[in-house]
Design an enzyme around this catalytic site. Structure first.
Site, PDB file in Angstrom:
ATOM      1  N   CYS A  42       0.883  -1.120  -0.066  1.00  0.00           N
ATOM      2  CA  CYS A  42      -0.072  -0.050  -0.093  1.00  0.00           C
ATOM      3  C   CYS A  42       0.807   1.269   0.105  1.00  0.00           C
ATOM      4  CB  CYS A  42      -1.039  -0.042   1.215  1.00  0.00           C
ATOM      5  SG  CYS A  42      -0.124  -0.057   2.953  1.00  0.00           S
ATOM      6  N   ARG A  87       4.312   1.140  -1.484  1.00  0.00           N
ATOM      7  CA  ARG A  87       5.272   1.263  -2.440  1.00  0.00           C
ATOM      8  C   ARG A  87       5.159   0.525  -3.438  1.00  0.00           C
ATOM      9  NH1 ARG A  87       9.666   1.498   0.377  1.00  0.00           N
ATOM     10  NH2 ARG A  87       8.859   1.537   2.225  1.00  0.00           N
ATOM     11  N   SER A 145       9.929   2.358   6.072  1.00  0.00           N
ATOM     12  CA  SER A 145       8.495   2.282   6.320  1.00  0.00           C
ATOM     13  C   SER A 145       7.688   3.518   6.556  1.00  0.00           C
ATOM     14  CB  SER A 145       8.007   1.270   6.992  1.00  0.00           C
ATOM     15  OG  SER A 145       8.170  -0.078   6.482  1.00  0.00           O
ATOM     16  N   SER A 187      -7.372  -5.958   8.022  1.00  0.00           N
ATOM     17  CA  SER A 187      -8.499  -5.973   8.563  1.00  0.00           C
ATOM     18  C   SER A 187      -8.615  -6.671  10.057  1.00  0.00           C
ATOM     19  CB  SER A 187      -9.741  -6.821   7.784  1.00  0.00           C
ATOM     20  OG  SER A 187      -9.920  -5.845   6.663  1.00  0.00           O
TER      21      SER A 187
END
Length: 432
Positions: free
Chosen positions: A50, A52, A109, A194
């Site tokens: 999400c 990179r 990150s 999730s």
């Protein structure tokens, strides 16, 4: 040969650009095949998360290989090259190697030290091999990077208490709502992100949580992991029938097109209903036009930076400690990489010695007579192989171990001259 990485990340591109370049897992095989079809790309691996999209290549012609990757990215994203280039970074050999190690260690990150990226690097390695993109060089690079990532997590405390994208999303919700315990929450998707959202929601006191997923079976499997909580289950197809029940929605599905947009939401929302949506998916699950609805607040992964910043300062000292470990792994990879230059000479020497061994063995066996030869051939074969291997062992080890390039090349030239070996013009180029 040279190693290069071409990519973009949360540092160089906003989510609306990153989502256009995202390569879903079911698209990896085709993307790798297309990249491998280019004339100057020998090996390829694609790391898509999400935050990179990075394409690692081994190329025989660095400039041409990078141009081919850039062209692929333009075609994949339908973005013109001029627009795309302003978001891309390009790193070569040692810089590319160190970058992957920093990524695997969680140092690059959004959330420094987060653990999910290491499993994503492992998956990139596995799928790259499965789809025939990864060869000898990238295989070694990814193994070394995974080792580096593991060492950083076991030999430093950088991962202790690290927030993740999911926990940052829940933290943001807590900042924006008076009390999570009073919120009716829906979580769209049943994957790892999730699961972490549900875990952190429960830890923060939320107790009215529903999971919506295309497969209710997968949603139920997720709910069963939190048996102490009463989680509701709905099919994602029911979303617009039940959406008015919720105050807060987290979206984290792998859908490639938005699940929620203004045209779908506006007719079903009640007049006085306030709704907060936190979208941690890339590509986004929520269309930008939902922000036009007055009673809806939408946040995406780029909005988490402010939350994450509070957690980062305490990790920077740990990151410095981790960098020293990465330097060790970089050196180990570099020694291996430079030893590739010796492979043609070592192979030629082995082939020549093996040919001599076989010829002399055949002469000896013929003189000994067929009866003796049949009885003792295996023993004599093993004896001659053992002698050859022991004689060659030290010179080969010493040749590979030479870190100084000129010293190594002089040693190879000496071997080629002394043993009258062919000079191999296809020596691997290990220029940094």
């Amino acid at each position: 040969m040279n190693i290069a990485v071409v990519g973009l990340s949360h540092k160089t591109a906003p989510v609306e650009v990153r989502e256009k370049l995202s390569v879903p897992e079911d698209g990896l095989e085709g993307a790798i095949a297309q990249l491998c079809s280019y004339p100057h790309i020998e090996e390829v691996a694609i790391l898509s998360t999400c935050n990179r999209l990075e394409i690692y290549i081994v190329t025989s012609e660095t400039e041409s290989g990078i141009r081919e990757v850039t062209q692929f990215l333009s075609e994949w994203s339908h973005l013109p090259l001029r627009e795309l280039r302003q978001h891309l970074f390009i790193l070569l050999h040692q810089d590319a190697v160190m970058h992957l190690m920093r990524v695997a260690a969680g140092l690059d990150s959004l959330v420094i030290g987060e653990g999910q990226i290491l499993s994503q690097v492992k998956n990139t390695h596995k799928l790259g091999q499965q789809y025939n993109g990864i060869g000898t060089i990238l295989n070694r690079l990814f193994k070394q990077a995974i080792t580096a990532g593991k060492r950083v997590r076991t030999e430093t405390s950088i991962g202790t208490g690290a927030v993740s994208i999911s926990s940052a999303a829940v933290e943001l919700a807590q900042l924006k709502t008076p009390c999570l315990a009073d919120c009716r929450v829906a979580v769209l998707g049943a994957g790892k992100m999730s699961r972490l959202v549900v875990q952190h929601l429960l830890a923060k006191g939320a107790n009215q949580i529903a999971i919506l997923n295309r497969s209710t079976e997968r949603a139920r499997e997720l709910a069963n992991q939190f048996s102490e909580a009463s989680l509701q289950i709905h099919s994602l197809a029911e979303l617009f029938n039940v959406i008015t029940r919720y105050d807060l929605i987290f979206t984290g599905t792998s859908a490639t097109e938005p699940l929620l947009d203004r045209s779908k939401l506006e007719p079903v929302l009640e007049v006085n209903q306030s709704l907060m949506i936190i979208d941690i998916a890339v590509p986004r699950n929520v269309h930008a036009n939902v922000n036009e609805l007055e009673q809806v607040q939408v946040f995406n992964v780029d909005d988490l930076k402010a939350v994450v910043a509070q957690n980062q300062e305490s990790r920077r000292a740990m990151a410095m400690e981790a960098e020293a470990l990465l330097e060790e792994e970089l050196t180990a990879f570099d020694v291996w990489w430079r030893s590739l230059e010796t492979v043609p000479t070592i192979s030629s020497l082995r082939d020549k010695i093996e040919t001599i061994r076989e010829q002399e063995l055949e002469k000896a066996l013929s003189r000994l007579g067929s009866e003796f030869a049949e009885k003792h051939q295996e023993v004599i074969e093993a004896l001659t192989r053992g002698i050859v291997n022991k004689i060659l062992h030290d010179p080969m080890v010493q040749l590979r171990a030479q870190q100084d390039r000129e010293t190594r090349r002089r040693a190879m030239q000496s071997l080629q001259m002394l043993f009258n070996l062919p000079v191999n013009d296809s020596v691997v180029n290990v220029n940094s």
